[in-house]
Enzyme design. Sequence first.
Site, PDB file in Angstrom:
ATOM      1  N   HIS A  65       0.967  -0.992  -0.079  1.00  0.00           N
ATOM      2  CA  HIS A  65      -0.050  -0.083   0.005  1.00  0.00           C
ATOM      3  C   HIS A  65       0.780   1.269   0.003  1.00  0.00           C
ATOM      4  O   HIS A  65       0.345   2.348  -0.210  1.00  0.00           O
ATOM      5  CB  HIS A  65      -1.042  -0.038   1.334  1.00  0.00           C
ATOM      6  CG  HIS A  65      -0.439   0.426   2.647  1.00  0.00           C
ATOM      7  ND1 HIS A  65      -0.005  -0.558   3.262  1.00  0.00           N
ATOM      8  CD2 HIS A  65      -0.008   1.546   3.154  1.00  0.00           C
ATOM      9  CE1 HIS A  65       0.403   0.044   4.355  1.00  0.00           C
ATOM     10  NE2 HIS A  65       0.201   1.325   4.342  1.00  0.00           N
ATOM     11  N   ASP A  95       0.269  -7.557   1.583  1.00  0.00           N
ATOM     12  CA  ASP A  95       0.924  -6.099   2.011  1.00  0.00           C
ATOM     13  C   ASP A  95       2.201  -6.015   1.732  1.00  0.00           C
ATOM     14  O   ASP A  95       2.804  -5.159   2.602  1.00  0.00           O
ATOM     15  CB  ASP A  95       0.338  -5.503   3.036  1.00  0.00           C
ATOM     16  CG  ASP A  95       0.393  -4.037   3.055  1.00  0.00           C
ATOM     17  OD1 ASP A  95       0.428  -3.398   1.942  1.00  0.00           O
ATOM     18  OD2 ASP A  95       0.303  -3.323   4.163  1.00  0.00           O
ATOM     19  N   SER A 171       4.614   2.659   7.821  1.00  0.00           N
ATOM     20  CA  SER A 171       4.073   1.450   7.079  1.00  0.00           C
ATOM     21  C   SER A 171       5.382   1.172   6.094  1.00  0.00           C
ATOM     22  O   SER A 171       5.996   2.152   5.659  1.00  0.00           O
ATOM     23  CB  SER A 171       2.902   1.814   6.009  1.00  0.00           C
ATOM     24  OG  SER A 171       1.949   1.907   6.891  1.00  0.00           O
TER      25      SER A 171
END
Length: 318
Positions: A65, A95, A171
């Site tokens: 992402h 992911d 992230s």
Amino acid sequence: MALPASELQPDDARLLDDYSATVADAVDRVGPAVCRMERVADSRAAGQGSGFVIAPDGLIVTNSHVVGDVQAVRIAMPDGTSTGGRVLGRDPDTDIALVRADGHFSDIAPLGNSKRLRRGQIAIAIGNPLGFEWTVTTGVVSALGRSMRASTGRLIDDVIQTDAALNPGNSGGPLVSSAGEVIGVNTAMIRGAQGIAFAVASNTASFVIAEIIRFGRVRRAFIGVSADTVALSRRAALLSRVTSRTAVRLRSIEAEGPAAKAGLREGDIVSAIDGHAIGGVDDLVRMLTAERIDRETLFTVVGGSGIRQVAVTPSSRR
């Protein structure tokens, strides 16, 4: 209330010093390999996150992402250098994404074995939260073996829960052990909750990396069905030789797909695959791994007339 350092007993002070030294040493080992990732769209920065270098030739791991659907990224390192890179592959189901950066890198972050993790051990997160570059937070491994839903709807298994503080921008950054090894890829936090954050286990990341390097994507088996979870009667469970009280009902069958060619029909209830109980849709998805591609797989189907076995040969998921 915490005591000032001057009032700590000698043993307590020594333990704090040892803890600080352990964390600092781990950060010194991994920190130089942690980068800031920026998506590049139409020559403009279009979002950012973190990543880390795993090989001297510029292989970088981050979240799917974080890179989104772009092909080009901009990479900034802690020493002030920056370079471009291209996305080699991404796997939204876990992911994880793999990027190839331009240039050679002397600092790398080694991937550890997440199967060796224990609850309560030190966990260190390094990344770029909320634009504060190369921030370090610490906590512990709060739980192991969690599952979380990816953006594709598929469950990511073997997720690490930690209370190391994560924020947007973390992230794709590494979750690091006290030994200076990457044990997870930071991926999500629960907004409004304190001390609940998640990382994709390093062993999952290693599998995805190997698949992308070899095939450009992660291969998964495909049979061409949509399904939902239904109750399984005690009689059907006994006939199927499973202990689960739920199974999977095939809601629709894709024409000319492997399931249709094998003779599976809408409304069929699948209770097991190759003798392993299928208690729900997630079990079905989990069982359809790359190892089953082009390999005959036995589906146990429950019907009004009893149990039948259907041999299905999954193809590679598109």
